[in-house]
Design an enzyme around this catalytic site. Structure first.
Site, PDB file in Angstrom:
ATOM      1  N   HIS A 188       0.875  -1.180   0.000  1.00  0.00           N
ATOM      2  CA  HIS A 188       0.000   0.000   0.000  1.00  0.00           C
ATOM      3  C   HIS A 188       0.905   1.222   0.000  1.00  0.00           C
ATOM      4  O   HIS A 188       1.744   1.377   0.894  1.00  0.00           O
ATOM      5  CB  HIS A 188      -0.919   0.017   1.224  1.00  0.00           C
ATOM      6  CG  HIS A 188      -1.799   1.225   1.244  1.00  0.00           C
ATOM      7  ND1 HIS A 188      -3.038   1.264   0.644  1.00  0.00           N
ATOM      8  CD2 HIS A 188      -1.590   2.471   1.738  1.00  0.00           C
ATOM      9  CE1 HIS A 188      -3.552   2.467   0.783  1.00  0.00           C
ATOM     10  NE2 HIS A 188      -2.698   3.224   1.448  1.00  0.00           N
ATOM     11  N   CYS A 189       0.767   2.080  -1.005  1.00  0.00           N
ATOM     12  CA  CYS A 189       1.647   3.236  -1.139  1.00  0.00           C
ATOM     13  C   CYS A 189       0.957   4.482  -0.573  1.00  0.00           C
ATOM     14  O   CYS A 189      -0.072   4.910  -1.100  1.00  0.00           O
ATOM     15  CB  CYS A 189       2.007   3.446  -2.610  1.00  0.00           C
ATOM     16  SG  CYS A 189       3.095   4.856  -2.855  1.00  0.00           S
ATOM     17  N   VAL A 190       1.533   5.039   0.514  1.00  0.00           N
ATOM     18  CA  VAL A 190       0.904   6.228   1.114  1.00  0.00           C
ATOM     19  C   VAL A 190       1.059   7.447   0.202  1.00  0.00           C
ATOM     20  O   VAL A 190       0.224   8.352   0.213  1.00  0.00           O
ATOM     21  CB  VAL A 190       1.497   6.549   2.508  1.00  0.00           C
ATOM     22  CG1 VAL A 190       1.082   5.523   3.528  1.00  0.00           C
ATOM     23  CG2 VAL A 190       2.997   6.714   2.463  1.00  0.00           C
ATOM     24  N   ASN A 225      -1.687   6.991  -2.160  1.00  0.00           N
ATOM     25  CA  ASN A 225      -2.952   6.757  -1.464  1.00  0.00           C
ATOM     26  C   ASN A 225      -3.748   5.626  -2.117  1.00  0.00           C
ATOM     27  O   ASN A 225      -4.965   5.714  -2.279  1.00  0.00           O
ATOM     28  CB  ASN A 225      -3.789   8.055  -1.445  1.00  0.00           C
ATOM     29  CG  ASN A 225      -4.880   8.014  -0.402  1.00  0.00           C
ATOM     30  OD1 ASN A 225      -4.782   7.268   0.568  1.00  0.00           O
ATOM     31  ND2 ASN A 225      -5.925   8.793  -0.605  1.00  0.00           N
TER      32      ASN A 225
END
Ligand SMILES: [Zn+2]
Ligand SMILES: [Zn+2]
Length: 246
Positions: free
Chosen positions: A175-177, A180
């Site tokens: 999951h890439c912050v 998002n």
């Protein structure tokens, strides 16, 4: 305040911040034991606030990192436009070379939008039957018959439930912050393009800035000058001296 004092203050701040992160995020082995000791020193209220902030930043869907990402790129390109582009233009650098970072930025923004808005490969009841046939269960990492307790579906091989997005994702990577969004089977190609354009942007701006500095040093004739060292002896200006002074 001299450089050493500033550096020590910076080091103290950094160590305190890392200690606070360690206490709030747990850890394993010696790291876990150290954080347990530190938890007696750091006030409980500060631990709670940091814990909530970390949860908000990294374990919920939020646009904070997207905004930070845009601000960072705006700062870099603002600096490039006002400080580098203008001088390079006056020094008659090739226009196409100077425009290259902007072309790469356009590609990067396109990949960013594609990657952040695309479906990463969310597994639903309607596509589960087809997704489960894509990869075979290896019986080691991915075993048949394991249910996702949240989605209440059998996990296909190479899929994982993302607790931030609240869905199971096919061939999930992470999951890439910054985007998002999850990176999975359907947007991984855009993610690779995004990383490639980002790297190319950094390389192009670094190369042009280094070429500008080299040009300025050669034009000023600094390399032919001399300076007095601490003992008062005259020394020729070398590359290390220039890097230190600049
Ligand atoms: Zn799930
Ligand atoms: Zn996710």
């Amino acid at each position: 305040m001299d450089f050493l004092t500033l550096f020590l203050l910076y080091l103290c701040f950094l160590v305190s911040f890392v200690a606070l992160l360690g206490v709030c995020s747990g850890g394993r082995g010696i790291y876990h034991r150290s954080s347990q000791v530190l938890s007696f020193v750091i006030p409980t209220q500060l631990q709670n606030v940091t814990h909530q902030a970390l949860h908000r930043l990294f374990y919920t869907r939020s646009c904070l990192f997207v905004v930070l990402h845009i601000l960072l790129e705006a700062a870099v390109y603002g600096e490039y436009t006002w400080e580098v582009f203008v001088y390079c233009w006056e020094l008659q650098f090739h226009l196409l070379l100077l425009l290259l970072p902007y072309l790469l930025l356009a590609g990067n923004v396109g990949c960013f939008l594609l990657c952040s808005r695309a479906d990463p490969g969310i597994i639903t009841k309607s596509n589960h039957a087809s997704v489960v046939k894509v990869y075979a269960y290896d019986g080691v990492l991915f075993q048949k018959g394991i249910l996702c307790p949240t989605c209440n579906m059998e996990k296909p091989a190479r899929s994982k439930h993302c607790s931030v997005c609240g869905v199971c994702v096919q061939r999930v990577d992470h999951h890439c912050v910054w985007l998002n969004n999850c990176i999975g089977a359907r947007n991984a190609r855009y993610f690779l393009l995004y990383l490639s354009t980002l790297t190319a942007m950094a390389a192009a701006i670094t190369t042009i800035s280094a070429a500008l500095l080299r040009h300025l040093v050669l034009l000023s004739g600094m390399m032919h000058g001399t300076y007095l060292d601490e003992q008062g002896h005259e020394q020729p200006v070398g590359i290390f001296f220039l890097v230190q002074v600049q």
